[in-house]
Write a protein that holds these residues in place. Sequence first.
Motif, mmCIF file in Angstrom:
data_model
loop_
_atom_site.group_PDB
_atom_site.id
_atom_site.type_symbol
_atom_site.label_atom_id
_atom_site.label_comp_id
_atom_site.label_asym_id
_atom_site.label_seq_id
_atom_site.Cartn_x
_atom_site.Cartn_y
_atom_site.Cartn_z
ATOM 1 N N VAL B 16 0.823 -1.210 0.000
ATOM 2 C CA VAL B 16 0.000 0.000 0.000
ATOM 3 C C VAL B 16 0.864 1.271 0.000
ATOM 4 O O VAL B 16 0.555 2.240 -0.691
ATOM 5 C CB VAL B 16 -0.928 0.014 1.234
ATOM 6 C CG1 VAL B 16 -1.725 1.302 1.278
ATOM 7 C CG2 VAL B 16 -1.852 -1.193 1.208
ATOM 8 N N GLU B 59 -8.004 4.533 -0.464
ATOM 9 C CA GLU B 59 -9.379 4.372 0.006
ATOM 10 C C GLU B 59 -9.698 2.886 0.167
ATOM 11 O O GLU B 59 -10.240 2.465 1.183
ATOM 12 C CB GLU B 59 -10.339 5.011 -1.003
ATOM 13 C CG GLU B 59 -11.767 5.111 -0.486
ATOM 14 C CD GLU B 59 -12.763 5.302 -1.620
ATOM 15 O OE1 GLU B 59 -12.324 5.507 -2.782
ATOM 16 O OE2 GLU B 59 -13.967 5.230 -1.346
ATOM 17 N N GLU B 60 -9.315 2.106 -0.852
ATOM 18 C CA GLU B 60 -9.578 0.672 -0.799
ATOM 19 C C GLU B 60 -8.818 0.000 0.338
ATOM 20 O O GLU B 60 -9.254 -1.009 0.881
ATOM 21 C CB GLU B 60 -9.209 0.033 -2.137
ATOM 22 C CG GLU B 60 -10.321 0.187 -3.162
ATOM 23 C CD GLU B 60 -9.854 -0.111 -4.583
ATOM 24 O OE1 GLU B 60 -8.753 -0.656 -4.744
ATOM 25 O OE2 GLU B 60 -10.605 0.227 -5.527
ATOM 26 N N ALA B 61 -7.687 0.592 0.681
ATOM 27 C CA ALA B 61 -6.894 0.036 1.774
ATOM 28 C C ALA B 61 -7.466 0.448 3.127
ATOM 29 O O ALA B 61 -6.986 0.016 4.165
ATOM 30 C CB ALA B 61 -5.444 0.489 1.648
ATOM 31 N N GLY B 62 -8.471 1.312 3.114
ATOM 32 C CA GLY B 62 -9.085 1.733 4.375
ATOM 33 C C GLY B 62 -8.295 2.793 5.113
ATOM 34 O O GLY B 62 -8.439 2.970 6.311
ATOM 35 N N ILE B 63 -7.458 3.511 4.390
ATOM 36 C CA ILE B 63 -6.602 4.516 5.017
ATOM 37 C C ILE B 63 -7.179 5.913 4.865
ATOM 38 O O ILE B 63 -7.061 6.739 5.756
ATOM 39 C CB ILE B 63 -5.188 4.435 4.404
ATOM 40 C CG1 ILE B 63 -4.537 3.125 4.830
ATOM 41 C CG2 ILE B 63 -4.329 5.627 4.824
ATOM 42 C CD1 ILE B 63 -3.204 2.878 4.176
ATOM 43 N N ARG B 65 -10.719 8.233 3.547
ATOM 44 C CA ARG B 65 -12.133 8.172 3.242
ATOM 45 C C ARG B 65 -12.454 9.202 2.172
ATOM 46 O O ARG B 65 -11.986 10.335 2.233
ATOM 47 C CB ARG B 65 -12.951 8.458 4.496
ATOM 48 C CG ARG B 65 -14.457 8.395 4.231
ATOM 49 C CD ARG B 65 -15.254 8.691 5.476
ATOM 50 N NE ARG B 65 -15.005 10.059 5.940
ATOM 51 C CZ ARG B 65 -15.858 10.718 6.736
ATOM 52 N NH1 ARG B 65 -16.945 10.124 7.168
ATOM 53 N NH2 ARG B 65 -15.569 11.941 7.134
ATOM 54 N N ASP B 79 -10.293 12.515 3.660
ATOM 55 C CA ASP B 79 -9.664 12.628 4.976
ATOM 56 C C ASP B 79 -9.203 11.256 5.455
ATOM 57 O O ASP B 79 -9.556 10.233 4.867
ATOM 58 C CB ASP B 79 -10.579 13.316 5.995
ATOM 59 C CG ASP B 79 -11.866 12.532 6.245
ATOM 60 O OD1 ASP B 79 -12.109 11.544 5.529
ATOM 61 O OD2 ASP B 79 -12.619 12.924 7.144
ATOM 62 N N LEU B 80 -8.406 11.254 6.493
ATOM 63 C CA LEU B 80 -7.859 9.997 6.985
ATOM 64 C C LEU B 80 -8.881 9.252 7.822
ATOM 65 O O LEU B 80 -9.668 9.867 8.543
ATOM 66 C CB LEU B 80 -6.611 10.267 7.829
ATOM 67 C CG LEU B 80 -5.413 10.867 7.110
ATOM 68 C CD1 LEU B 80 -4.254 11.071 8.084
ATOM 69 C CD2 LEU B 80 -4.972 9.980 5.967
ATOM 70 N N THR B 81 -8.850 7.950 7.733
ATOM 71 C CA THR B 81 -9.630 7.127 8.641
ATOM 72 C C THR B 81 -8.819 6.968 9.927
ATOM 73 O O THR B 81 -7.683 7.433 10.018
ATOM 74 C CB THR B 81 -9.882 5.736 8.039
ATOM 75 O OG1 THR B 81 -8.622 5.101 7.851
ATOM 76 C CG2 THR B 81 -10.594 5.854 6.707
ATOM 77 N N ALA B 82 -9.401 6.290 10.896
ATOM 78 C CA ALA B 82 -8.672 6.059 12.141
ATOM 79 C C ALA B 82 -7.371 5.281 11.894
ATOM 80 O O ALA B 82 -6.314 5.691 12.382
ATOM 81 C CB ALA B 82 -9.569 5.336 13.146
ATOM 82 N N PRO B 83 -7.400 4.211 11.117
ATOM 83 C CA PRO B 83 -6.139 3.517 10.822
ATOM 84 C C PRO B 83 -5.142 4.436 10.124
ATOM 85 O O PRO B 83 -3.943 4.390 10.398
ATOM 86 C CB PRO B 83 -6.585 2.378 9.897
ATOM 87 C CG PRO B 83 -7.997 2.131 10.240
ATOM 88 C CD PRO B 83 -8.574 3.478 10.588
ATOM 89 N N LEU B 85 -4.813 7.644 10.458
ATOM 90 C CA LEU B 85 -4.228 8.549 11.450
ATOM 91 C C LEU B 85 -3.150 7.849 12.256
ATOM 92 O O LEU B 85 -2.120 8.436 12.583
ATOM 93 C CB LEU B 85 -5.326 9.047 12.399
ATOM 94 C CG LEU B 85 -5.815 10.477 12.209
ATOM 95 C CD1 LEU B 85 -6.635 10.907 13.423
ATOM 96 C CD2 LEU B 85 -4.642 11.439 12.033
ATOM 97 N N LYS B 86 -3.387 6.580 12.556
ATOM 98 C CA LYS B 86 -2.400 5.833 13.342
ATOM 99 C C LYS B 86 -1.107 5.631 12.563
ATOM 100 O O LYS B 86 -0.041 5.415 13.127
ATOM 101 C CB LYS B 86 -2.968 4.463 13.717
ATOM 102 C CG LYS B 86 -3.936 4.507 14.890
ATOM 103 C CD LYS B 86 -4.257 3.093 15.355
ATOM 104 C CE LYS B 86 -5.599 3.059 16.081
ATOM 105 N NZ LYS B 86 -6.362 1.821 15.812
ATOM 106 N N LEU B 87 -1.258 5.666 11.262
ATOM 107 C CA LEU B 87 -0.091 5.438 10.409
ATOM 108 C C LEU B 87 0.831 6.661 10.375
ATOM 109 O O LEU B 87 2.042 6.542 10.188
ATOM 110 C CB LEU B 87 -0.585 5.122 8.997
ATOM 111 C CG LEU B 87 0.290 4.369 8.023
ATOM 112 C CD1 LEU B 87 0.949 3.177 8.666
ATOM 113 C CD2 LEU B 87 -0.560 3.959 6.839
#
Lengths: 121, 121
Positions: B16, B59-63, B65, B79-83, B85-87
């Motif tokens: 990714v 987006e497909e990786a869920g990183i 939205r 914008d960033l998803t929670a995962p 943001l953690k990255l």
Amino acid sequence: MKDVVSRCPIEETMRVLSGRWPTLLLYYLKDGTKRFSDLRRDNPTVSHRILALELRKLEEAGIVRRTAHAGYPLRVDYDLTAPGLKLVPLIDALGDWWEVTEDDRAGRVGSAAEARLVKAA
Amino acid sequence: MKDVVSRCPIEETMRVLSGRWPTLLLYYLKDGTKRFSDLRRDNPTVSHRILALELRKLEEAGIVRRTAHAGYPLRVDYDLTAPGLKLVPLIDALGDWWEVTEDDRAGRVGSAAEARLVKAA
DNA sequence: ACCTGGTTACAGAATAGTGCGTAATTTACA
DNA sequence: TGTAAATTACGCACTATTCTGTAACCAGGT
């Protein structure tokens, strides 16, 4: 990826780590010295040629050290430099992130901003 | 990079993040929502086609939205998803590593094993 | 002749960039 | 009043560039 001079350290780092092999080689080298043939065994899907190229890239980046021994059936050792060793926990952290966030990434939980709102409420 | 199924989380993560853009996009998205055109301005060297493709990959990786608003002049927010943001701190750490180890990587100091020996002596 | 580490030559695959088209609404101008 | 142009986030086709793999070949030492 053109050879653009960017002063962005993230971009520079990714120029070295991008691709399938660099992080895996780091992973296999982290617990000690390995020979060319060891690394091929560790990852049998990498081609002879690409392994040589990748190792050279990492060597030039100052991440691995190459040591050629004279004599016998020829022998070359590879191990991590100090900077390379420092990189290992960071890469491990990326692997951990993948596992820890697995559900969230798949389960479309919404944005982080959304999560912040929920927490604030 | 073929679509090989590997259970190695490091490999999955790098699939990714590899390439020039993913980490940079993460970097630009870390302080809030951006529109497609904002991201183009942030990095003028990325082509619109590639930006769209990269964003979709993330987006497909869920990183990240993607939020499309109806109506024209057409508007899409990212914008960033929670995962995601953690990255961010992990990627920042890679950038820091680059800067901190700059001298060592350039100055060919020797292997880490060597350094251990020196310390042991 | 054989082994190990590496390089070269060529081919095919993957990736990146360019430019054009599109949608509905607004603004620009004669 | 008509109409031309700009706007935004893409998709598509085509080209250019880069990456990757295969196979062959080379080196020095037994």
